[in-house]
Design a protein around this motif. Structure first.
Motif, mmCIF file in Angstrom:
data_model
loop_
_atom_site.group_PDB
_atom_site.id
_atom_site.type_symbol
_atom_site.label_atom_id
_atom_site.label_comp_id
_atom_site.label_asym_id
_atom_site.label_seq_id
_atom_site.Cartn_x
_atom_site.Cartn_y
_atom_site.Cartn_z
ATOM 1 N N LEU A 18 0.829 -1.213 0.000
ATOM 2 C CA LEU A 18 0.000 0.000 0.000
ATOM 3 C C LEU A 18 0.860 1.259 0.000
ATOM 4 N N MET A 19 1.892 1.269 0.817
ATOM 5 C CA MET A 19 2.757 2.451 0.911
ATOM 6 C C MET A 19 3.396 2.781 -0.435
ATOM 7 N N HIS A 20 3.860 1.764 -1.143
ATOM 8 C CA HIS A 20 4.505 2.006 -2.437
ATOM 9 C C HIS A 20 3.499 2.508 -3.468
ATOM 10 N N LYS A 21 2.296 1.980 -3.426
ATOM 11 C CA LYS A 21 1.278 2.421 -4.379
ATOM 12 C C LYS A 21 0.830 3.850 -4.095
ATOM 13 N N LEU A 22 0.673 4.164 -2.812
ATOM 14 C CA LEU A 22 0.118 5.471 -2.458
ATOM 15 C C LEU A 22 1.173 6.581 -2.454
ATOM 16 N N PHE A 23 2.354 6.304 -1.916
ATOM 17 C CA PHE A 23 3.312 7.381 -1.666
ATOM 18 C C PHE A 23 4.625 7.240 -2.435
ATOM 19 N N LYS A 24 4.838 6.109 -3.084
ATOM 20 C CA LYS A 24 5.989 5.925 -3.999
ATOM 21 C C LYS A 24 7.335 6.200 -3.316
ATOM 22 N N LEU A 25 7.495 5.629 -2.115
ATOM 23 C CA LEU A 25 8.761 5.755 -1.403
ATOM 24 C C LEU A 25 9.700 4.626 -1.820
ATOM 25 N N LEU B 84 13.059 -0.789 -12.079
ATOM 26 C CA LEU B 84 11.742 -1.282 -12.481
ATOM 27 C C LEU B 84 10.634 -0.752 -11.586
ATOM 28 N N GLN B 85 10.923 -0.539 -10.282
ATOM 29 C CA GLN B 85 9.898 -0.042 -9.365
ATOM 30 C C GLN B 85 9.350 1.312 -9.824
ATOM 31 N N HIS B 86 10.204 2.150 -10.372
ATOM 32 C CA HIS B 86 9.737 3.430 -10.893
ATOM 33 C C HIS B 86 8.891 3.230 -12.156
ATOM 34 N N GLN B 87 9.305 2.306 -12.984
ATOM 35 C CA GLN B 87 8.594 2.091 -14.247
ATOM 36 C C GLN B 87 7.184 1.553 -14.033
ATOM 37 N N ILE B 88 6.965 0.808 -12.932
ATOM 38 C CA ILE B 88 5.618 0.280 -12.679
ATOM 39 C C ILE B 88 4.848 1.167 -11.696
ATOM 40 N N GLY B 89 5.362 2.366 -11.413
ATOM 41 C CA GLY B 89 4.621 3.346 -10.623
ATOM 42 C C GLY B 89 4.640 3.125 -9.134
ATOM 43 N N ARG B 90 5.697 2.476 -8.609
ATOM 44 C CA ARG B 90 5.769 2.200 -7.174
ATOM 45 C C ARG B 90 6.901 2.959 -6.479
ATOM 46 N N CYS B 91 7.642 3.759 -7.213
ATOM 47 C CA CYS B 91 8.731 4.543 -6.625
ATOM 48 C C CYS B 91 8.899 5.807 -7.447
ATOM 49 N N SER B 92 9.185 6.921 -6.776
ATOM 50 C CA SER B 92 9.342 8.205 -7.473
ATOM 51 C C SER B 92 10.767 8.446 -7.955
ATOM 52 N N ALA B 93 11.647 7.443 -7.818
ATOM 53 C CA ALA B 93 13.034 7.484 -8.317
ATOM 54 C C ALA B 93 13.841 8.646 -7.746
ATOM 55 N N PRO B 94 13.919 8.766 -6.409
ATOM 56 C CA PRO B 94 14.782 9.809 -5.847
ATOM 57 C C PRO B 94 16.266 9.545 -6.121
#
Length: 623
Positions: free
Chosen positions: A148-155, A171-181
């Motif tokens: 849930l945290m990755h889907k909602l807030f992309k940490l 890949l986490q950024h590409q599937i919308g689960r991380c904002s790529a800091p």
């Protein structure tokens, strides 16, 4: 000359000098071990009840018969006495107290404290700086929360070693689960805001978070930032949808439901946890009752000990009333700096959850008891096979693991009457022996374990299993004879001719070699302990080997110091990228000349390194 027996403890005389203040008392045996720790609102009244004429249970009478002296600690309030009692029970593990047993550490969600915080699951000591949310009832509940945290807030979830060396989004950024800091695709201010909102959600303040997001959405819309407004709108919708699915009793619940089942001296406490209306699942605990047959006493001890370590929710629902309920409620409220309610008479949906917890507690206890009965049957069969006078109370097993002699590790696992005792497992990093010499490795591991036991008068096993044949057993026997260790049944566990499970050969203490067969309960117990030792050894070996390959391989190369090593890893994004590079690419790194690049390449690929000349660390020639 015979020693005079110690005089019996005069409890009535001891009571006369006691205060009526609140405090904690400790009953201590003649050998100095603590038998029992208790709390009291008035020390004189509580302690005197042990020494009056009122009939007492067999457990209490046995404890009093062993008591050689007593100690007391006065506290300011009864709530302080409760806290001190829990601390002493945890540290001293008295023989007659109800003890909360749990071999596994509790899983938490960790939000690290650093410029770009990471969110992930954590078990074990809370030494990493950051905020810990939990504990959760199961690892599955933690994973659901992190999803849930990755889907909602992309940490980010990646480790720091990966985060620092990324050159493009994963890949986490590409599937919308991380904002790529890691590559600067999100401003630091925006990422910090997402971290703050994630913390609000994990604290169970989703209503406040939703209101805040709605206000931010309206502000974005007013300044015509419709893309940001749409993103916030979707985030609010996701949170509202989650709340709608997981409301409990008309409001978002922050509660634990506890039920206890007992059969004789065996007990199971079942915990059903809700946070912010989300069902975090169930967890079964099997406390040591140490002779107590009162479910209320066991449940009271569980509540005070468990929530002495874990942050309590606002509401705790119990399947029965417990002694000192109001005192525990007051102590938990004071410790948590918020009101905590403990309820035992509930209706509606909460009563349904209590019934669910009660049925699950009974099922878990029945499963645990059948498992214990089978474990005892296997222990009895092993006793008969080895010709022991008593059931083996402690079994240890040693195994050796290495890869072609590299990073040799010995493991020692411990089993008691109830199964594995993971807190007493040990690993030994073997050094100073020829690569692949399992005999010498076994000799070193056994010597290190038993020499310390002899020097410090430590505990010895009843049965010592050696994963190996006659050679390994001979090494273990030589060490035990050298150290003068007696009374340990030494058994070798060798693979049979077919090398299949069930065909093992056991080298018994009397010299016989037997093959009990796959149906033998004794062999099944030996297999269980041996397999655990094998697993523990392999895990340690892999960790040691990986650590060596990740760090020391570069540092062992002449001319590679901390600065050049950091340059190499930064340039190639880690050891994997460096290993994939050719000599020419390695030589392009600042501070690496051609000769040094060739040595690096040879070392990482197991080749013969070129001879070292005088140009170890000079800058690469431009000619």
């Amino acid at each position: 000359m015979s020693r005079e027996p110690a005089p019996a403890f005069d409890g009535k005389a001891f009571v006369k000098n006691l205060s009526t203040a609140p405090g904690v008392y400790r009953m201590i045996a003649a050998d100095g071990s603590v038998l029992y720790v208790g709390k009291a609102g008035a020390l004189r009244n509580r302690v005197s009840s042990y020494f009056n004429a009122t009939p007492k249970s067999a457990r209490i009478m046995a404890m009093l018969a062993q008591t050689a002296r007593m100690e007391v600690t006065v506290t300011r309030t009864e709530a302080e006495a409760l806290i001190l009692e829990n601390q002493l029970i945890k540290s001293l593990k008295p023989r007659y107290n109800v003890l909360l047993r749990d071999d596994k550490s509790y899983p938490y969600v960790l939000l690290t404290q650093e410029p770009w915080p990471r969110i992930g699951m954590h078990r074990g000591p809370r030494s990493t700086p950051g905020r810990y949310f939990g504990p959760y009832a199961s690892v599955g509940a933690v994973r659901d929360t992190l999803n849930l945290m990755h889907k909602l807030f992309k940490l980010r979830s990646c480790e720091d070693s990966v985060f620092r060396n990324r050159s493009r989004p994963c890949l986490q950024h590409q599937i919308g689960r991380c904002s790529a800091p890691c590559v600067g695709l999100v401003p630091a201010r925006d990422y910090a805001e997402n971290v703050r909102r994630a913390a609000l959600f994990l604290e169970g303040r989703s209503d406040a978070l939703s209101e805040e997001l709605v206000a931010a959405m309206e502000a974005a819309s007013a300044r015509l930032d419709f893309e940001e407004a749409a993103r916030l709108r979707d985030l609010v919708a996701s949170i509202r949808s989650l709340q709608a699915r997981q409301y409990v009793d008309g409001r978002a619940a922050d509660l634990d439901v506890l039920a206890i089942a007992m059969q004789g001296a065996a007990a199971c406490v079942l915990l059903l946890a809700f946070r912010d209306g989300r069902n975090l699942g169930t967890r079964a605990f099997f406390p040591r009752t140490n002779g107590s047959e009162s479910p209320e006493e066991v449940l009271s001890a569980f509540v005070s000990q468990y929530y002495g370590e874990q942050a309590p929710p606002r509401e705790i629902v119990l399947d029965r009333d417990i002694p000192d309920r109001e005192l525990i409620e007051h102590a938990l409220s004071a410790a948590g700096e918020r009101k905590v309610q403990i309820k035992c008479n509930v209706r509606g949906e909460r009563a349904g959850y209590l019934d669910l917890a009660r049925r699950n507690a009974e099922l878990a206890l029945a499963t645990e008891r059948s498992s214990h009965a089978a474990q005892r049957a296997r222990a009895e069969a092993l006793r008969d096979l080895l010709g022991l006078a008593e059931l083996p109370a402690r079994i240890e097993c040693f195994d050796i693991s290495h890869t072609l002699g590299e990073a040799t590790v010995a493991s020692c696992v411990v089993f008691d009457a109830e199964g594995p005792v993971r807190g007493q497992y040990r690993r030994f990093n073997i050094a100073g022996v020829a690569p692949g010499d399992d005999y010498a490795a076994m000799h070193q591991a056994i010597q290190r374990r038993f020499r310390r036991a002899v020097d410090e008068n430590g505990v010895l096993p009843d049965v010592l299993l050696i994963d190996g044949g006659a050679g390994q057993v001979a090494q273990a026997r030589a060490v035990l004879d050298e150290l003068g260790v007696r009374g340990v049944a030494l058994v070798g566990v060798a693979k049979g001719p077919a090398r299949r499970p069930g065909d093992e050969e056991l080298l018994l203490p009397d010299g016989r070699c037997v093959r009990p067969g796959a149906e033998s309960p004794a062999l099944q117990l030996v297999q269980q302990v041996r397999d655990e030792a094998h697993r523990f050894a392999i895990t340690g070996h892999r960790g040691r080997r990986q650590k060596a390959r990740n760090s020391s391989r570069l540092e062992d190369i002449p001319g590679i110091g901390p600065r050049r090593r950091a340059n190499l890893l930064r340039h190639f994004g880690g050891l994997g990228g460096l290993k994939a590079a050719g000599v020419e690419e390695i030589a392009r790194v600042d501070g690496i000349n051609d000769a040094l690049a060739e040595r690096i390449y040879a070392t990482l690929h197991g080749l013969d390194a070129p001879a070292t000349n005088g140009a170890l660390g000079g800058p690469r020639s431009e000619g």
